[in-house]
Design an enzyme around this catalytic site. Sequence first.
Site, mmCIF file in Angstrom:
data_model
loop_
_atom_site.group_PDB
_atom_site.id
_atom_site.type_symbol
_atom_site.label_atom_id
_atom_site.label_comp_id
_atom_site.label_asym_id
_atom_site.label_seq_id
_atom_site.Cartn_x
_atom_site.Cartn_y
_atom_site.Cartn_z
ATOM 1 N N ASP A 110 0.845 -1.198 0.000
ATOM 2 C CA ASP A 110 0.000 0.000 0.000
ATOM 3 C C ASP A 110 0.880 1.248 0.000
ATOM 4 O O ASP A 110 1.764 1.387 0.859
ATOM 5 C CB ASP A 110 -0.920 0.002 1.224
ATOM 6 C CG ASP A 110 -1.983 1.074 1.138
ATOM 7 O OD1 ASP A 110 -3.024 0.813 0.506
ATOM 8 O OD2 ASP A 110 -1.770 2.175 1.693
ATOM 9 N N ILE A 111 0.643 2.144 -0.957
ATOM 10 C CA ILE A 111 1.432 3.379 -1.042
ATOM 11 C C ILE A 111 1.095 4.272 0.145
ATOM 12 O O ILE A 111 -0.079 4.542 0.424
ATOM 13 C CB ILE A 111 1.149 4.125 -2.357
ATOM 14 C CG1 ILE A 111 1.450 3.218 -3.562
ATOM 15 C CG2 ILE A 111 1.972 5.405 -2.437
ATOM 16 C CD1 ILE A 111 1.087 3.839 -4.890
ATOM 17 N N GLU A 153 -4.789 2.312 -4.258
ATOM 18 C CA GLU A 153 -3.333 2.441 -4.196
ATOM 19 C C GLU A 153 -2.691 1.182 -3.620
ATOM 20 O O GLU A 153 -1.590 1.208 -3.102
ATOM 21 C CB GLU A 153 -2.930 3.654 -3.347
ATOM 22 C CG GLU A 153 -3.253 3.559 -1.871
ATOM 23 C CD GLU A 153 -4.633 4.082 -1.517
ATOM 24 O OE1 GLU A 153 -4.838 4.454 -0.351
ATOM 25 O OE2 GLU A 153 -5.522 4.125 -2.395
#
Length: 243
Positions: A110-111, A153
Amino acid sequence: MLWTSLGTLFCIAAAFVLDSYSFESGVWAWGTDPIKNLLIPLIIAPPLLFYLTRQQRDLAIAHHELMTLAATDSLTQCLNRRAFMAIVSEHLARLSEVDQPASGALLLIDIDHFKRINDTFGHDRGDLALVEVAKAVRETVRDVDTVARVGGEEFAVFLPRATRENTEAVSERIRARISQTQVGSASRPAQLSASIGATMISPAASFSDLYVLADRSLYAAKRAGRNRVRFSSELGDGELALN
């Protein structure tokens, strides 16, 4: 080759029948010149077969392209969630059919602070961040590994036949590679980072089981300060930080 030969013979036979039929009398006749009866079908059949083969090939290509589009995230060119789930579930099903230890791992990536990137630099830069992260992950993993975008994301990686040591090393390499990526502008660069949750495949585990474990580890990485990896190795609550 067999079907091509059969198709050729069928087209020659069909052309021969049509050429031998008299629409005036309504009967089939060999004709006064047998050579022409054979020559005309031989002239007609190959182009007809070529046309039919070309049409079949075009249909097959179009079908393949549609299947690819249906399984691919259009922005990052990674697999989408549905296709990724199908691949992992099929691998798990094969493992359950053979008498051998389960191996492999699932990663969720996950960004960090992705909303802040969109709010600060705009959605175009946010899209660029997704593309760059996808590229970083693909360049880090093996050819046999599967990379997918499973959320806004969030990315997932399936590592078939990976050991615990392999998974730890790959997870850390992905994290480090993403942390070297920048988006934004020359005057306002934005350093990317990502949190990673990892879990090993467990005997009799389903895709949902693995996803829950990896997701739990991912949120543990977020709570610990982001830009790090957390690892869960079995169906339980245990989580281990990777240094």
